[in-house]
Design a protein around this motif. Sequence first.
Motif, short mmCIF file in Angstrom:
data_model
loop_
_atom_site.label_atom_id
_atom_site.label_comp_id
_atom_site.label_asym_id
_atom_site.label_seq_id
_atom_site.Cartn_x
_atom_site.Cartn_y
_atom_site.Cartn_z
N ASP A 56 63.04 40.24 2.79
CA ASP A 56 62.90 39.71 4.14
C ASP A 56 64.29 39.80 4.78
O ASP A 56 65.16 38.98 4.48
CB ASP A 56 62.41 38.27 4.11
N GLY A 57 64.51 40.84 5.59
CA GLY A 57 65.84 41.08 6.13
C GLY A 57 66.76 41.61 5.03
O GLY A 57 66.50 42.66 4.47
N ASP A 58 67.77 40.84 4.68
CA ASP A 58 68.69 41.28 3.63
C ASP A 58 68.64 40.40 2.38
O ASP A 58 69.51 40.47 1.53
CB ASP A 58 70.13 41.33 4.17
N LYS A 59 67.58 39.56 2.29
CA LYS A 59 67.42 38.68 1.12
C LYS A 59 65.97 38.71 0.65
O LYS A 59 65.06 39.01 1.41
CB LYS A 59 67.81 37.25 1.48
N TYR A 60 65.79 38.36 -0.63
CA TYR A 60 64.44 38.23 -1.17
C TYR A 60 63.93 36.82 -0.95
O TYR A 60 64.69 35.85 -1.04
CB TYR A 60 64.41 38.54 -2.67
N ILE A 61 62.64 36.75 -0.66
CA ILE A 61 61.98 35.44 -0.59
C ILE A 61 60.80 35.48 -1.57
O ILE A 61 60.27 36.54 -1.88
CB ILE A 61 61.51 35.08 0.84
N GLU A 62 60.42 34.30 -2.03
CA GLU A 62 59.33 34.20 -2.99
C GLU A 62 58.01 34.59 -2.32
O GLU A 62 57.65 34.07 -1.27
CB GLU A 62 59.25 32.77 -3.52
N HIS A 63 57.32 35.52 -2.96
CA HIS A 63 56.01 35.96 -2.47
C HIS A 63 54.90 35.32 -3.30
O HIS A 63 53.89 34.88 -2.77
CB HIS A 63 55.93 37.48 -2.53
N ALA A 64 55.09 35.30 -4.62
CA ALA A 64 54.11 34.68 -5.53
C ALA A 64 54.84 34.32 -6.82
O ALA A 64 55.78 34.99 -7.23
CB ALA A 64 52.96 35.64 -5.82
N ILE A 65 54.38 33.25 -7.46
CA ILE A 65 54.97 32.82 -8.73
C ILE A 65 53.86 32.30 -9.63
O ILE A 65 52.86 31.76 -9.16
CB ILE A 65 56.05 31.74 -8.50
N ALA A 66 54.03 32.51 -10.93
CA ALA A 66 53.06 32.00 -11.90
C ALA A 66 53.81 31.50 -13.13
O ALA A 66 54.68 32.20 -13.66
CB ALA A 66 52.08 33.10 -12.30
N GLY A 67 53.47 30.30 -13.54
CA GLY A 67 54.00 29.75 -14.78
C GLY A 67 53.10 30.14 -15.93
O GLY A 67 52.05 30.79 -15.75
N PHE A 68 53.49 29.72 -17.13
CA PHE A 68 52.72 30.09 -18.30
C PHE A 68 51.29 29.53 -18.22
O PHE A 68 51.07 28.40 -17.82
CB PHE A 68 53.39 29.58 -19.57
N GLY A 69 50.32 30.37 -18.56
CA GLY A 69 48.92 30.00 -18.50
C GLY A 69 48.28 30.31 -17.16
O GLY A 69 47.09 30.09 -16.97
N GLU A 70 49.09 30.83 -16.22
CA GLU A 70 48.58 31.16 -14.89
C GLU A 70 48.55 32.68 -14.71
O GLU A 70 49.13 33.42 -15.49
CB GLU A 70 49.47 30.53 -13.81
N ILE A 71 47.88 33.10 -13.65
CA ILE A 71 47.81 34.52 -13.31
C ILE A 71 48.46 34.72 -11.95
O ILE A 71 48.07 34.07 -10.97
CB ILE A 71 46.36 35.03 -13.29
N LEU A 72 49.46 35.57 -11.90
CA LEU A 72 50.08 35.92 -10.63
C LEU A 72 49.25 37.02 -10.00
O LEU A 72 49.03 38.06 -10.62
CB LEU A 72 51.52 36.40 -10.83
N THR A 73 48.77 36.77 -8.80
CA THR A 73 47.99 37.80 -8.09
C THR A 73 48.64 38.06 -6.74
O THR A 73 49.22 37.17 -6.12
CB THR A 73 46.53 37.37 -7.87
N SER A 74 48.54 39.30 -6.31
CA SER A 74 49.05 39.69 -5.01
C SER A 74 48.36 40.98 -4.58
O SER A 74 48.07 41.83 -5.41
CB SER A 74 50.56 39.91 -5.07
N ASP A 75 48.10 41.11 -3.29
CA ASP A 75 47.57 42.36 -2.75
C ASP A 75 48.70 43.31 -2.36
O ASP A 75 48.46 44.47 -2.09
CB ASP A 75 46.70 42.09 -1.52
N LEU A 76 49.92 42.79 -2.31
CA LEU A 76 51.09 43.59 -1.95
C LEU A 76 52.09 43.60 -3.10
O LEU A 76 52.20 42.60 -3.80
CB LEU A 76 51.76 43.02 -0.69
N PRO A 77 52.77 44.66 -3.36
CA PRO A 77 52.79 45.91 -2.62
C PRO A 77 51.52 46.73 -2.83
O PRO A 77 51.27 47.69 -2.10
CB PRO A 77 54.00 46.64 -3.18
N TYR A 78 50.70 46.37 -3.79
CA TYR A 78 49.37 46.91 -4.05
C TYR A 78 48.70 45.86 -4.92
O TYR A 78 49.36 44.94 -5.40
CB TYR A 78 49.43 48.29 -4.73
N PRO A 79 47.39 45.90 -5.13
CA PRO A 79 46.75 44.84 -5.91
C PRO A 79 47.28 44.75 -7.35
O PRO A 79 47.26 45.72 -8.09
CB PRO A 79 45.26 45.24 -5.91
#
Length: 195
Positions: free
Chosen positions: A154-177
């Motif tokens: 985001d601009g010149d820094k990274y921002i959190e898009h998704a996070i998952a701890g142990f036992g969880e599933i990180l899902t995102s449609d971006l940058p692709y599913p």
Amino acid sequence: MSIDPLLDHSGPWTEEEFLALGETRNRIELIDGSLWVTPNADFPHQRISRRIAGMIDPEPHDLAVELLPTVNVRLAPNRIVSPDLAIGMFPEVCTIAEAADVLLACEITSPSNAAVDRVQKKDFYAAAKIPWYLLIEPDKKTYQSVTVCLLRLDGDKYIEHAIAGFGEILTSDLPYPIAIDTTMLLGIRPRPDCL
């Protein structure tokens, strides 16, 4: 008697000198004229790398990009790093990919490099405008838990898009599913309920 080129060198390293090293047993990165040398990753780290590659491989979604392990990426002049995994559009035959070729860089922290991956490399990737950064942080004492964080530029820094701890599933449609099962990432398979 041959002299180790890493030990018989004075002054800052250039890209030409770095590339002249060829293939080495250790992971070597060029950072602003200095070499960062790390031993090959331990077995748990390598297992995580293999499993995450299977979970984030873009091939079913986009044949134009591919996933490669420890590819050399030029982030800036005299700054060449080797992320644990990189996804991008890479030339068929080359030694170094350009940052503009990389869609996502992935690092798996190790006891010796956790702070570098969390801060310094993240800042390097952001400055090079790599759109996505995936940081995988296993518990390095027992390798019985892991946190996965997907960051987007985001601009010149990274921002959190998704996070998952142990036992969880990180899902995102971006940058692709993608779907990253943190339990499977460590090779821990759920046990069926007893009847």
